[in-house]
Design an enzyme around this catalytic site. Structure first.
Site, short mmCIF file in Angstrom:
data_model
loop_
_atom_site.label_atom_id
_atom_site.label_comp_id
_atom_site.label_asym_id
_atom_site.label_seq_id
_atom_site.Cartn_x
_atom_site.Cartn_y
_atom_site.Cartn_z
CE1 TYR A 1 -3.20 -2.86 0.36
CE2 TYR A 1 -3.46 -2.36 2.69
CZ TYR A 1 -3.80 -3.12 1.59
OH TYR A 1 -4.73 -4.12 1.71
CG PHE B 1 -11.55 2.05 -4.26
CD1 PHE B 1 -10.98 3.12 -3.60
CD2 PHE B 1 -10.89 0.82 -4.22
CE1 PHE B 1 -9.78 2.99 -2.92
CE2 PHE B 1 -9.69 0.69 -3.54
CZ PHE B 1 -9.14 1.77 -2.90
#
Length: 298
Positions: free
Chosen positions: A66, A220
Site C-alpha cells: 500500500y 471504491f
C-alpha cells in the site's frame, strides 16, 4: 478522551493468544489516491490511527504494497512503540508498479523481500500475522498455493512471522495450506451484496478460523441498495452502518476491517457495532445478494 465500546465482542485466533476485537481497522486508505504515494494530509492519517487505538481497536490490517511502503511508515510514525495487545496483520503476494498496477509477487525472493519490507517499515522484529495473497483481482483462482506458502512457513519457523493466513483462496486451497502450516484467518471478498463465501464462512466457523471480509462496504464503489436504504432509515442509521452490522451478526468468526482516512467516518463505522438488526430486517438484507454494483479494483 475517546470512549471505548465493545466493538462487536472478541474472537481469538486459533492456536494463539491473540484476542481481536471484531471491529478492526483497514489501513489501505491512509495512502494517497489509488493507494499510491503519500496522503494529502499525513497528520490526519496519524490522527485516524491514534483514534482507532484510543477507541479500543486492537486489529489493524495493512500491507507494505500500500503506497508502496507509505501506509506502514505512517502506522509506525503514529503508533510505535506499539501498545500491548495491538495485532498488526499484513499481507504479501503482490507488488506495485509505476503504472499503479498490482501484479503478483509470489516468487521465493519476492516473498522474503516483502516480509523484510514489512518488518522494516513497521519497526518490528516479528510480524504478528502475514496473509498470503493469491487468486485473481476479486476472488480465488484455481491452482496450488504450496510453493509460496512453503516459503512463508519457513519464515515462520525462523521467527520472522508468528502466524499465517490466506487471502483470495477457496476451500481446496485452505485444505492444501493446512497440510503445510496452521492457518489462523482467511481474507476474501464478501459483503451483504456479494456472498459467494457463505458456505465457506460457516465451515471456517466450525473450525474456529477467522474470516476477514475485504471490501465489507463495497470498496471504491460503495454499496448501493434500496434494501440497505430502507433498513437504515428504519433504524436511524446509515446504510454503511447497516452493512457492517449485518456482517457482525452473520457469524461470530467474522472480523471487520473497514478503512477510512477520516476520524468522523471511523467513529461512524464503530457505531455499527452497537446496531442490532431485527430478524425481519436481516431477512430483507439477505435477499439482496448480487443486488449492488461491482467494485473495480486490483
Amino acid at each position: 478522551m475517546t470512549k471505548q465500546t465493545d466493538l462487536g465482542g472478541s474472537f481469538t485466533l486459533p492456536g494463539t493468544s491473540m484476542s481481536l476485537k471484531r471491529m478492526g481497522y483497514g489501513a489501505m486508505q491512509l495512502a494517497g489516491p489509488q493507494v499510491w504515494g503519500p496522503p494529502r494530509d499525513i497528520d490526519a492519517a496519524i490522527a485516524v490511527l491514534r483514534e482507532a487505538v484510543a477507541a479500543g481497536i486492537n486489529h489493524i490490517d495493512t500491507s507494505d504494497f500500500y503506497g508502496p511502503h507509505v501506509t506502514n511508515q505512517i502506522i509506525k510514525q503514529a503508533l510505535h512503540p506499539y501498545p500491548d495487545g495491538l495485532v498488526i496483520v499484513t499481507k504479501v503476494g503482490a507488488r506495485r508498479l509505476a503504472d499503479k498496477s498490482w501484479p503478483h509477487a509470489l516468487s521465493r525472493q519476492e516473498l522474503i523481500d516483502a516480509v523484510h519490507d514489512n518488518l522494516r517499515n513497521l519497526g518490528l522484529d516479528s510480524l504478528d500475522v502475514v496473509n498470503l495473497r493469491v487468486g485473481g483481482a476479486m476472488g480465488p483462482s484455481e491452482g496450488s498455493i504450496e510453493e509460496p506458502l512453503t516459503v512463508l512457513a519457513e519464515l515462520k519457523r525462523q521467527g520472522l512471522v508468528r502466524h499465517l493466513g490466506l487471502s483470495n483462496v477457496n476451500p481446496n486451497q485452505l485444505a492444501e495450506a493446512q497440510a503445510i502450516t496452521e492457518i489462523v484467518c482467511v481474507q476474501n471478498f464478501f459483503n451483504v451484496a456479494h456472498r459467494d463465501d457463505d458456505g465457506f464462512i460457516d465451515d471456517l466457523a466450525r473450525r474456529g478460523i477467522a474470516y476477514v471480509p475485504f471490501f465489507p462496504l463495497g470498496g471504491f464503489t460503495p454499496l448501493q441498495s434500496s434494501a440497505l436504504d430502507a433498513v437504515a432509515a428504519a433504524l436511524q442509521a446509515t446504510p454503511m452502518q447497516v452493512a457492517l452490522a449485518w456482517l457482525l451478526q452473520r457469524s461470530s468468526n467474522i472480523l471487520l476491517i473497514p478503512g477510512t482516512s477520516s476520524v468522523e467516518h471511523l467513529r461512524e463505522n464503530l457505531r455499527a457495532a452497537t446496531l442490532q438488526l431485527p430478524s425481519e430486517m436481516i431477512a430483507r438484507l439477505d435477499s439482496m445478494d448480487g443486488d449492488a454494483g461491482l467494485v473495480k479494483m486490483f
